[in-house]
Design a protein around this motif. Structure first.
Motif, PDB file in Angstrom:
ATOM      1  N   LEU A  87     -10.396 -26.461 112.955  1.00  0.00           N
ATOM      2  CA  LEU A  87     -11.420 -26.370 111.908  1.00  0.00           C
ATOM      3  C   LEU A  87     -11.329 -25.031 111.189  1.00  0.00           C
ATOM      4  O   LEU A  87     -11.419 -24.957 109.964  1.00  0.00           O
ATOM      5  CB  LEU A  87     -12.812 -26.554 112.517  1.00  0.00           C
ATOM      6  N   ALA A  88     -11.140 -23.952 111.963  1.00  0.00           N
ATOM      7  CA  ALA A  88     -10.991 -22.634 111.357  1.00  0.00           C
ATOM      8  C   ALA A  88      -9.732 -22.562 110.502  1.00  0.00           C
ATOM      9  O   ALA A  88      -9.728 -21.974 109.411  1.00  0.00           O
ATOM     10  CB  ALA A  88     -10.963 -21.558 112.442  1.00  0.00           C
ATOM     11  N   GLY A  89      -8.635 -23.168 110.998  1.00  0.00           N
ATOM     12  CA  GLY A  89      -7.387 -23.167 110.238  1.00  0.00           C
ATOM     13  C   GLY A  89      -7.524 -23.871 108.907  1.00  0.00           C
ATOM     14  O   GLY A  89      -7.069 -23.377 107.867  1.00  0.00           O
ATOM     15  N   VAL A  90      -8.146 -25.046 108.935  1.00  0.00           N
ATOM     16  CA  VAL A  90      -8.343 -25.807 107.699  1.00  0.00           C
ATOM     17  C   VAL A  90      -9.256 -25.037 106.742  1.00  0.00           C
ATOM     18  O   VAL A  90      -9.018 -24.988 105.530  1.00  0.00           O
ATOM     19  CB  VAL A  90      -8.930 -27.204 108.012  1.00  0.00           C
ATOM     20  N   THR A  91     -10.311 -24.414 107.286  1.00  0.00           N
ATOM     21  CA  THR A  91     -11.230 -23.636 106.446  1.00  0.00           C
ATOM     22  C   THR A  91     -10.509 -22.491 105.750  1.00  0.00           C
ATOM     23  O   THR A  91     -10.701 -22.242 104.554  1.00  0.00           O
ATOM     24  CB  THR A  91     -12.385 -23.087 107.299  1.00  0.00           C
ATOM     25  N   LEU A  92      -9.656 -21.795 106.494  1.00  0.00           N
ATOM     26  CA  LEU A  92      -8.902 -20.682 105.908  1.00  0.00           C
ATOM     27  C   LEU A  92      -7.916 -21.165 104.846  1.00  0.00           C
ATOM     28  O   LEU A  92      -7.726 -20.507 103.814  1.00  0.00           O
ATOM     29  CB  LEU A  92      -8.169 -19.923 107.014  1.00  0.00           C
ATOM     30  N   LEU A  93      -7.298 -22.318 105.082  1.00  0.00           N
ATOM     31  CA  LEU A  93      -6.390 -22.874 104.081  1.00  0.00           C
ATOM     32  C   LEU A  93      -7.144 -23.256 102.810  1.00  0.00           C
ATOM     33  O   LEU A  93      -6.659 -23.035 101.698  1.00  0.00           O
ATOM     34  CB  LEU A  93      -5.653 -24.090 104.635  1.00  0.00           C
ATOM     35  N   LEU A  94      -8.331 -23.827 102.961  1.00  0.00           N
ATOM     36  CA  LEU A  94      -9.140 -24.176 101.792  1.00  0.00           C
ATOM     37  C   LEU A  94      -9.564 -22.920 101.026  1.00  0.00           C
ATOM     38  O   LEU A  94      -9.606 -22.908  99.796  1.00  0.00           O
ATOM     39  CB  LEU A  94     -10.374 -24.967 102.227  1.00  0.00           C
TER      40      LEU A  94
END
Length: 399
Positions: A87-94
């Protein structure tokens, strides 16, 4: 964030922009009136110290976005020990995607050269007089505006003209508007790009997003509400401090950018006046006062004769404005010292600046045949955009 809270946060940002805009407008006007501006025709922008600092700060903003993307990929590539890691990874990518610089879009309604030869010919002639390449295209929109942009990866130059503005301009004033917009390209205005503006917008958005809705209110409504609220206070203060830091960063960039952007507007007016003459440039600028007059005329037309030609209605409304009303518009603009688009000084200040300098004569002229051709093409452009103009007003009235 609730709608009211979001509105309050963005309202705070607007108050910051307004205060900075008023201060900048007055200080810069006093400076250019004392020292004047040097007309120059250069393809590359002059990298002044404030602009260099603004670019460095903007680079930091975009660097944060790039770093977020790298960290996001690292988190997604590693083994996931719990659900929070992806979830953190996807948030950072967004966040990285949101922080990317965006290229200016090409106008939605480009004008075919074969169908509107007079407008293109006038634009080409103005460009030659300025010593710059002609625009790659002209475009029309249904707004009371005119703008210059370099769009897409190929940086194609476009001048977009608003049909409601065209309806109230004389041919000389139209040439002045074209000359002003093309002058931004002649002077290599760096603020026509997206790099700086996007960075400022991102900082304001981030500052609003991390700002707590209210201090000490997190536990309201829960069983352990007071304790939760007390324990959350340090985090909320930290978020508030981060929000203030982001707003301060944005405020500093905005202060640097607005000064250079407003200076570019004064310079574009002066450079355009060397081609179309001071009188035509001042007259074209003063037509910008009539936005509300034109808007009211379109509204009346939408309610009474929506299927008829709209150009005469708009032109008649503008001609009905008398000298006393113009004087009132000038006073209002001069006292305001700020506009929603803070990259532009108030119109009256721009007129005052031109009036204080030596009168310049036009180097291009428009004969009767060209006047008729331009009038016919502008009438067709009003017909092309009439449905949009009328539709917007009816939607605003009836929903």
């Amino acid at each position: 964030m609730s709608g009211a809270s979001a509105a309050g946060a963005f309202g705070r940002w607007e108050r910051v922009r307004r205060a900075l805009g008023e201060r900048q407008s007055r200080h810069l006007f006093e400076e250019v009136m004392r020292h004047g501006l040097t007309v120059a025709r250069r393809r590359r922008p002059a990298l002044t110290a404030p602009l260099l600092v603004a670019y460095v700060l903007a680079l930091g903003v975009h660097g944060v976005g790039l770093l977020a993307g790298i960290l996001g990929l690292v988190l997604l590539a590693r083994p996931w020990s719990n659900l929070f890691i992806p979830l953190a990874g996807v948030t950072l990518l967004l966040l990285c995607v949101a922080a990317r610089p965006r290229l200016a879009r090409e106008p939605d309604q480009p004008l075919d050269r074969a169908r509107f030869p007079a407008l293109h010919a006038l634009s080409d002639r103005v460009a030659r007089a300025l010593g710059v390449p002609p625009p790659d295209g002209l475009a029309i929109c249904a707004d009371f505006t005119a703008n210059y942009r370099a769009a897409g990866w190929r940086r194609r130059r476009h001048v977009e003209l608003g049909s409601p503005l065209l309806a109230i301009l004389t041919p000389e004033e139209l040439a002045a508007i074209l000359a002003h917009e093309l002058s931004h390209g002649a002077n290599g205005d760096p603020l026509r790009g997206q790099f700086l503006g996007q960075a400022i917008h991102l900082l304001a958005t981030w500052g609003t997003a991390v700002r707590p809705l209210a201090l000490g209110d997190l536990g309201r409504g829960s069983a352990g509400g007071p304790i939760v609220s007390l324990l959350a206070l340090p985090l909320e203060f930290a978020m508030l401090g981060l929000s203030e830091l982001l707003f301060a960063w944005a405020r500093g960039m905005l202060w640097l950018v607005m000064r250079e952007s407003q200076r570019a507007e004064y310079l574009a007016d002066l450079l355009a006046a060397t081609v179309v003459g001071s009188a035509a440039m001042r007259a074209a600028l003063e037509k910008l006062y009539l936005h509300e007059v034109v808007d009211a005329a379109i509204r009346v037309h939408a309610l009474t004769t929506p299927d008829d030609a709209i150009d005469a209605r708009i032109a008649d409304a503008a001609r009905a404005v008398d000298a006393a009303e113009f004087a009132s518009y000038r006073t209002t603009s001069r006292n305001e010292s700020w506009r929603a688009d803070a990259s532009h000084p108030p119109t009256a200040m721009r007129v005052d600046f031109l009036a204080a300098h030596e009168a310049l004569a036009a180097t291009i002229t428009i004969d009767d045949e060209e006047r008729l051709a331009l009038a016919e093409e502008i009438s067709r452009l009003l017909a092309l955009t009439r449905a949009t103009l009328v539709g917007r007003k009816l939607e605003a009235i009836y929903g």
